[in-house]
Design a protein around this motif. Structure first.
Motif, mmCIF file in Angstrom:
data_model
loop_
_atom_site.group_PDB
_atom_site.id
_atom_site.type_symbol
_atom_site.label_atom_id
_atom_site.label_comp_id
_atom_site.label_asym_id
_atom_site.label_seq_id
_atom_site.Cartn_x
_atom_site.Cartn_y
_atom_site.Cartn_z
ATOM 1 N N ARG A 171 0.839 -1.211 0.000
ATOM 2 C CA ARG A 171 0.000 0.000 0.000
ATOM 3 C C ARG A 171 0.870 1.256 0.000
ATOM 4 N NH1 ARG A 171 -2.853 -3.073 3.929
ATOM 5 N NH2 ARG A 171 -2.029 -1.733 5.572
ATOM 6 N N PHE A 172 1.984 1.224 0.745
ATOM 7 C CA PHE A 172 2.913 2.358 0.778
ATOM 8 C C PHE A 172 3.473 2.628 -0.615
ATOM 9 C CE2 PHE A 172 7.210 4.094 1.303
ATOM 10 C CZ PHE A 172 6.944 5.218 2.071
ATOM 11 N N ALA A 173 3.886 1.571 -1.301
ATOM 12 C CA ALA A 173 4.424 1.724 -2.657
ATOM 13 C C ALA A 173 3.349 2.236 -3.615
ATOM 14 C CB ALA A 173 4.989 0.390 -3.152
ATOM 15 N N GLY B 120 3.371 5.717 -5.788
ATOM 16 C CA GLY B 120 3.109 5.857 -7.224
ATOM 17 C C GLY B 120 2.031 6.879 -7.504
ATOM 18 N N VAL B 121 0.953 6.825 -6.729
ATOM 19 C CA VAL B 121 -0.137 7.801 -6.884
ATOM 20 C C VAL B 121 0.374 9.202 -6.574
ATOM 21 C CG1 VAL B 121 -2.350 8.572 -5.896
ATOM 22 C CG2 VAL B 121 -2.002 6.156 -6.474
ATOM 23 N N ASN B 122 1.185 9.318 -5.536
ATOM 24 C CA ASN B 122 1.741 10.618 -5.150
ATOM 25 C C ASN B 122 2.636 11.188 -6.246
ATOM 26 O OD1 ASN B 122 2.209 12.745 -3.187
ATOM 27 N ND2 ASN B 122 4.264 11.894 -3.016
ATOM 28 N N MET C 213 2.143 16.395 -1.308
ATOM 29 C CA MET C 213 2.517 16.002 0.046
ATOM 30 C C MET C 213 1.289 15.938 0.946
ATOM 31 S SD MET C 213 5.547 17.397 2.548
ATOM 32 C CE MET C 213 4.996 19.081 2.489
ATOM 33 N N VAL C 214 0.381 16.877 0.805
ATOM 34 C CA VAL C 214 -0.869 16.843 1.580
ATOM 35 C C VAL C 214 -1.681 15.610 1.193
ATOM 36 C CG1 VAL C 214 -3.068 18.012 1.984
ATOM 37 C CG2 VAL C 214 -0.947 19.335 1.986
ATOM 38 N N GLY C 215 -1.789 15.358 -0.104
ATOM 39 C CA GLY C 215 -2.496 14.161 -0.554
ATOM 40 C C GLY C 215 -1.836 12.901 -0.044
#
Length: 158
Positions: free
Chosen positions: A21-23, A27-29, A58-60
């Motif tokens: 999920r972190f990865a 990718g989405v970020n 960064m907020v997202g």
């Protein structure tokens, strides 16, 4: 004693799912950052577009990591500390880039990608430290799923 390996297996699966999920959030970020940059760039100088896109992504990333990656509640304290993950990422990537190009002789077009991959575990550990409350691993008999002190419960965005 047969339950111990199952518990260890369950914990490993949960950790791997969290890393996945972190990865995915990373990718989405990255996509969010780049998309915002491209949208903002025609309307403002490139560095202003870069900075605003960086802040927006960064907020997202903060909200995606709290709700989706670590399944914890966002707080103002976590929000204030979250930029440390980006500072860590930047520092590890910068040092890695320099080392790979200068000392290892790696092509400077490839080295940033390698340095970014090397930075992922550091960023993961720092973000987990900031976003996941201590004691949420179930080590305390009073803090656990459903208790008032357990912030690591599935969150709903509504």
């Amino acid at each position: 004693m047969a339950k111990e390996p199952a518990t260890g297996t369950t914990a490993r699966r949960a950790r791997l799912a969290e890393i996945f999920r972190f990865a995915l959030v990373g990718g989405v970020n990255t996509g969010t950052f780049f998309g915002c940059y491209l949208l903002l760039h025609p309307w403002m100088p490139y560095f202003a577009a870069y900075s605003l896109a960086f802040l927006l992504s960064m907020v997202g990333s903060f909200f995606l990591n709290t709700y989706f990656t670590y399944r914890t509640r966002p707080t103002w304290k976590k929000f204030a500390l979250f930029p440390l993950t980006n500072v860590t990422n930047y520092l590890v990537q910068s040092v890695g880039l320099y080392a790979l190009v200068t000392w290892a002789g790696m092509d400077d077009r490839i080295a940033p990608l390698v340095a970014a991959v090397v930075a992922i575990p550091f960023t993961y550990l720092i973000s987990q430290r900031i976003l996941v409350p201590r004691g949420s691993t179930g080590s305390s008999s009073t803090a656990g799923p459903g208790s008032e002190t357990d912030e690591r419960q599935p969150s709903h965005l509504a």
